[in-house]
Design an enzyme around this catalytic site. Structure first.
Site, PDB file in Angstrom:
ATOM      1  N   SER A  18     -32.411 -29.520  -4.734  1.00  0.00           N
ATOM      2  CA  SER A  18     -32.578 -28.117  -5.134  1.00  0.00           C
ATOM      3  C   SER A  18     -31.294 -27.668  -5.830  1.00  0.00           C
ATOM      4  O   SER A  18     -30.199 -28.097  -5.488  1.00  0.00           O
ATOM      5  CB  SER A  18     -32.852 -27.246  -3.912  1.00  0.00           C
TER       6      SER A  18
ATOM      7  N   SER B  37       5.140  -1.872  -6.344  1.00  0.00           N
ATOM      8  CA  SER B  37       5.913  -2.930  -6.994  1.00  0.00           C
ATOM      9  C   SER B  37       7.140  -2.364  -7.683  1.00  0.00           C
ATOM     10  O   SER B  37       7.131  -1.233  -8.161  1.00  0.00           O
ATOM     11  CB  SER B  37       5.070  -3.659  -8.038  1.00  0.00           C
TER      12      SER B  37
ATOM     13  N   HIS C  87      -1.374  -8.491  -9.928  1.00  0.00           N
ATOM     14  CA  HIS C  87      -0.067  -8.227 -10.543  1.00  0.00           C
ATOM     15  C   HIS C  87       0.919  -9.323 -10.147  1.00  0.00           C
ATOM     16  O   HIS C  87       1.634  -9.872 -10.988  1.00  0.00           O
ATOM     17  CB  HIS C  87       0.438  -6.848 -10.097  1.00  0.00           C
ATOM     18  N   ASN C  88       0.961  -9.647  -8.869  1.00  0.00           N
ATOM     19  CA  ASN C  88       1.912 -10.661  -8.417  1.00  0.00           C
ATOM     20  C   ASN C  88       1.586 -12.038  -8.996  1.00  0.00           C
ATOM     21  O   ASN C  88       2.490 -12.786  -9.348  1.00  0.00           O
ATOM     22  CB  ASN C  88       1.939 -10.734  -6.891  1.00  0.00           C
TER      23      ASN C  88
ATOM     24  N   LYS D 271      -2.730  -5.185  -6.895  1.00  0.00           N
ATOM     25  CA  LYS D 271      -1.330  -5.574  -6.646  1.00  0.00           C
ATOM     26  C   LYS D 271      -1.207  -7.096  -6.538  1.00  0.00           C
ATOM     27  O   LYS D 271      -0.269  -7.693  -7.067  1.00  0.00           O
ATOM     28  CB  LYS D 271      -0.819  -4.894  -5.368  1.00  0.00           C
TER      29      LYS D 271
ATOM     30  N   GLU E  35       2.764 -12.059 -12.394  1.00  0.00           N
ATOM     31  CA  GLU E  35       4.235 -12.154 -12.326  1.00  0.00           C
ATOM     32  C   GLU E  35       4.663 -13.630 -12.184  1.00  0.00           C
ATOM     33  O   GLU E  35       5.581 -14.085 -12.865  1.00  0.00           O
ATOM     34  CB  GLU E  35       4.700 -11.323 -11.126  1.00  0.00           C
ATOM     35  N   TYR E  36       3.977 -14.365 -11.327  1.00  0.00           N
ATOM     36  CA  TYR E  36       4.256 -15.813 -11.193  1.00  0.00           C
ATOM     37  C   TYR E  36       4.128 -16.482 -12.570  1.00  0.00           C
ATOM     38  O   TYR E  36       4.943 -17.307 -12.953  1.00  0.00           O
ATOM     39  CB  TYR E  36       3.246 -16.483 -10.257  1.00  0.00           C
TER      40      TYR E  36
ATOM     41  N   ARG F 255       5.812 -24.146  -8.645  1.00  0.00           N
ATOM     42  CA  ARG F 255       6.752 -23.841  -7.554  1.00  0.00           C
ATOM     43  C   ARG F 255       6.639 -24.915  -6.476  1.00  0.00           C
ATOM     44  O   ARG F 255       7.643 -25.321  -5.888  1.00  0.00           O
ATOM     45  CB  ARG F 255       6.458 -22.464  -6.956  1.00  0.00           C
TER      46      ARG F 255
END
Ligand code: 2AM
Length: 484
Positions: free
Chosen positions: A480, A130, A188-189, A185, A192-193, A289
């Site tokens: 169940s 990154s 991490h992204n 990773k 980041e968002y 987004r």
């Protein structure tokens, strides 16, 4: 002639090229190769001119130039290109050689590929890289996982080229087996968002709520970057707000408000759904987004519905400080949730994750790098068994310090009709998480009413399940029990 190259890099798009130049700067001899072979010569004649970088025009030539064990790093498009290159490489490599995937691969793919490559007697590493173009060139954050036996052979190269924090520690360490590096990773992204969405909500409140200009907001972000929010994303936001188009007007105002995404945020949310972990802030960031991308529909809807006047009364500076605290508290929640996901994945996949080490890898080089991550590292250094970041004494104190501003900002935004999905979901999570009792008793009653799903009772030990015949018409047979 003895082979002399330390590593091969396949894939000469911008990340691959910059990683090669970075390795070269640190004294390593790199062989460059690309599917479209003409790009090799272009690279050698331009960006790599005057360096020690070697070019190869075929896989056998590339392999012949490598010292043993051979290290071959793929910097190609995630997906089938990685599988295709693995197939092409295998006949030319020998047991003990190492294939490294430095792209944004899905962690399940990396788990599958690690097992496959190991079954052929070779070693595999799937690593997050990154930091974008600049990071790849000057020092990225590198998050490797895969075959543990490969790590000692790759460590000197990766730790040399990685970003370093103030004390010189590299932002790169072994994450764990098979898909652990790519999972970290991916998380991490996702984070980041979330960080980006939080900043956008703060901007929205200042712009529409306080009527501030980009230059005024530039000043605010410059100020915020000196305190607890000091981070790469606040820094670039500061600079973006000051950036002028050719006509002297702020460029940010001319950019269409529809966000793109490449999918790692979505993957994070899918993983969280599969593991039952509420990373609500990242999920809202992904959905924000999506809403932004529905521009045409929003334009139509805006003609049908008006809302409250967005202008917020009262002292501007006071509210700016409230927004800063709301952002900070929400960020603490986002990282708390992200670490919950890491913990669940570690349990599910039997990874021995070093949570403080991960904070250190994210502390520099990558897009979410910040002073804040130094505090997370300290929290896990003090207590490696910490179950929730919120319970660390430092973060506990910080959340308490920010709570009233946070509530004020969310309440004001709701009254003024300014959407703050990340701020508000963070607050809702906090209020739910700190609640000894939630309304799920009613939910369980509903489930038992219509589906005989049974419930546990507050006045009986956990693990005993009860069913009630709510209407007098149903039977006494329960479904169940199952969990979803
Ligand atoms: P190319 O230059 O030959 O297109 C980023 O797209 C990098 O991934 C480039 O180096 C590109 O190679 C490579 N790439 C993309 N798809 C690929 C595929 N299916 N097979 C091999 N390489 C691929």
């Amino acid at each position: 002639m003895e082979p002399k190259a330390d590593i091969a890099v396949i894939g000469l798009a911008v990340m691959g090229q910059n990683l090669i130049l970075n390795m070269n700067d640190h004294g390593f001899t790199v062989v460059a190769y690309n599917r479209t072979v003409s790009k090799v010569d272009e690279f050698l004649a331009n960006e790599a001119k005057g360096t020690r970088v070697l070019g190869a025009h075929s896989i056998p030539e590339m392999v012949s130039l490598l010292k043993r064990p051979r290290r071959v790093m793929l910097m190609v498009k995630a997906g089938k290109a990685v599988d295709e290159f693995i197939e092409q490489l295998l006949p030319h490599l020998e047991p003990g050689d190492i294939i490294i995937d430095g792209g944004n691969s899905l962690y399940q793919d990396t788990m599958r590929r690690t097992a496959y490559v190991e079954s052929k007697g070779l070693l595999y590493i799937g690593t997050g890289v990154s930091g974008g173009e600049e990071g790849a060139r000057r020092g990225p954050s590198i998050m490797p996982g895969g075959s543990p036996a490969a790590w000692p052979h790759v460590k000197p190269i990766f730790q040399a080229i990685a970003a370093k924090v103030a004390d010189g520690s590299p932002c790169c360490d072994w994450v764990g087996e098979n898909g652990a590096g790519h999972f970290v990773k991916m998380t991490h992204n996702g984070i980041e968002y979330g960080d980006m969405q939080l900043i956008c909500e703060a901007y929205h409140l200042m712009k529409d709520g306080l009527g501030m200009t980009p230059d005024e907001m530039h000043q605010v972000f410059a100020e915020w970057n000196k305190g607890e929010l000091d981070s790469y994303l606040i820094e670039i936001t500061r600079d973006i707000l000051a950036f002028k188009d050719d006509d002297g007007a702020p460029l940010v105002d001319k950019i269409l408000d529809t966000a793109g995404q490449k999918g790692t945020g979505k993957w994070t949310v899918i993983a969280s759904q599969e593991m039952g972990i509420p990373i609500t802030l990242i999920a809202e960031a992904v959905y924000s987004r999506c809403i932004s991308a529905m521009k045409d529909e929003r334009v139509i809807a805006s003609q049908h519905f008006s809302g409250p006047k967005p202008r917020i009364a009262g002292d501007r500076q006071t509210f700016i400080n409230d927004i800063r605290k709301a952002l900070y508290a929400s960020k603490i929640i986002s990282y708390t949730q992200g670490y919950m996901l890491l913990r669940a994945a570690a349990q599910e996949y039997k990874w021995n994750l070093n949570y403080g080490g991960i904070a250190l890898m994210w502390r520099g080089g990558c897009i979410i790098r910040s002073v804040f991550l130094g505090k997370i590292k300290e929290a896990f250094d003090k207590n490696p068994q910490l179950t929730s970041l919120l319970l660390d004494p430092f973060f506990k104190k910080e959340i308490k310090r920010c709570a009233s501003s946070w509530r004020k900002v969310v309440a004001t935004a709701v009254r003024k009709g300014i959407p703050v999905p990340a701020f508000s979901t963070a607050l809702a999570f906090f209020d739910a998480f700190r609640s000894e009792r939630l309304p799920a008793n009613l939910l369980q009653a509903q489930r038992d009413y219509f589906g005989a799903h049974t419930y546990e009772r507050v006045d009986k030990p956990r693990g005993q399940f009860f069913h009630t015949n709510w209407t007098g018409r149903g039977g006494t047979t329960s479904a169940s029990t199952y969990t979803v």
